[in-house]
Design a protein around this motif. Structure first.
Motif, short mmCIF file in Angstrom:
data_model
loop_
_atom_site.label_atom_id
_atom_site.label_comp_id
_atom_site.label_asym_id
_atom_site.label_seq_id
_atom_site.Cartn_x
_atom_site.Cartn_y
_atom_site.Cartn_z
N GLU A 279 63.49 21.46 37.88
CA GLU A 279 64.04 21.03 36.60
C GLU A 279 64.24 19.52 36.68
OE1 GLU A 279 67.92 22.55 35.88
OE2 GLU A 279 68.18 21.52 33.96
N PHE A 280 63.46 18.79 35.91
CA PHE A 280 63.53 17.34 35.95
C PHE A 280 64.90 16.85 35.48
CE2 PHE A 280 62.34 13.00 35.49
CZ PHE A 280 62.86 12.57 34.28
N ARG B 139 48.19 17.14 40.74
CA ARG B 139 48.36 17.69 42.09
C ARG B 139 48.88 19.12 42.00
NH1 ARG B 139 50.06 12.31 42.63
NH2 ARG B 139 49.34 11.24 44.51
N TRP B 140 48.43 19.92 42.94
CA TRP B 140 49.01 21.24 43.15
C TRP B 140 49.79 21.20 44.47
CZ3 TRP B 140 49.24 25.41 40.01
CH2 TRP B 140 48.38 25.43 38.89
N CYS C 31 52.57 22.48 39.72
CA CYS C 31 51.57 21.54 39.21
C CYS C 31 52.31 20.26 38.82
CB CYS C 31 50.88 22.16 38.01
SG CYS C 31 49.71 21.11 37.15
N VAL C 32 51.84 19.14 39.29
CA VAL C 32 52.48 17.85 39.00
C VAL C 32 51.43 16.90 38.45
CG1 VAL C 32 53.80 15.92 39.94
CG2 VAL C 32 54.13 18.22 40.88
N VAL C 33 51.68 16.36 37.28
CA VAL C 33 50.72 15.48 36.62
C VAL C 33 51.28 14.07 36.56
CG1 VAL C 33 49.36 15.06 34.55
CG2 VAL C 33 49.87 17.41 35.26
N PHE D 106 56.66 17.29 36.27
CA PHE D 106 56.57 18.52 37.05
C PHE D 106 56.43 19.72 36.14
CE2 PHE D 106 57.92 16.69 41.05
CZ PHE D 106 58.72 15.63 40.68
N GLY D 107 55.54 20.64 36.53
CA GLY D 107 55.58 21.95 35.92
C GLY D 107 56.71 22.75 36.54
#
Lengths: 114, 110
Positions: free
Chosen positions: A44-45, B34-35, B90-92, B100-101
């Motif tokens: 959770e950001f 990235r995964w 998954c991070v974009v 972040f997902g």
């Protein structure tokens, strides 16, 4: 240091107390992120910084949460008047702004509010 | 709004089976994706990183795909093992931030 360092590793605090969590990013990493994870949940950001500037704090749950990065390096996440629902793993990540923008994660601070 | 959405939220499969995890994003401008694999109580470990020009990348039994036109990525796990049980995040990255997902919780049953 070689990686992102967070301290303390574990923190148990009584409800109502303030806590400060520290993140020391990889040297030279411009961007620093705070996020938290409840057990078994995804991240959770919370907030992030570029240099010393807080770019986005939309993920902070309420005004008891604040973060700073005064010199563009070490960051502190402060939770005031902690509540049991604040219990989670608080992680920090840092990334560079150039090249492949490698992202590095800290090992986290496990916060337990009792 | 920059978002990364992963599906399914959780998945249970039998050992030896294959599975595919999805990541859809609306991040712009796009830099890379990235995964990560995250075991319970541990920090995330990078599996693959993909840039705009890459369509597929493999790391052992893990194969990631990227369709930059539809803004979709998938992570395919072949011949799953019990040790694959973890959260996959998954991070974009965009030019200015990373998003972040919320992850897919994968459980492998014997």
């Amino acid at each position: 240091g070689a990686g992102v360092s967070q301290s303390p590793r574990y923190k148990v605090t009584k409800r109502g107390q303030d806590v400060a969590l520290r993140c020391d990013p990889i040297s030279g990493h411009v961007s620093l992120y705070w996020y938290r994870q409840a057990l078994g949940q995804g991240p959770e950001f919370l907030t992030y910084f570029n240099y010393e500037a807080q770019q986005d704090k939309s993920g902070l749950p309420n005004d008891r949460f604040s973060a700073e990065r005064p010199e563009g390096s070490i960051s502190t996440l402060t939770i005031q008047r902690t509540e049991q629902r604040d219990s989670a793993m608080y992680r920090c990540a840092s990334s560079s702004r150039t090249g492949d923008r490698r992202v590095a994660f800290g090992s986290g601070t496990r916060l337990t509010v009792v | 709004k920059n978002q990364v959405e992963q599906s399914p939220q959780s998945l249970i499969i039998l050992e030896g089976k294959n599975c595919t995890l999805q990541c859809n994003y609306t991040v712009s401008p796009f830099s890379n994706l990235r995964w990560y694999k995250q075991d319970t109580g541990r920090g995330p470990v990078s599996l693959t990183i993909m840039t705009f020009s890459e369509n597929t990348k493999s790391n052992g039994r893990y194969t990631a795909t990227l369709d930059a036109d539809t803004k979709q990525s998938s992570l395919h796990i072949t011949a799953s093992q019990l040790s694959d049980s973890a959260s996959y995040i998954c991070v974009v990255s965009s030019a200015s931030k990373i998003i972040f997902g919320s992850g897919t919780r994968l459980s492998i049953r014997p």
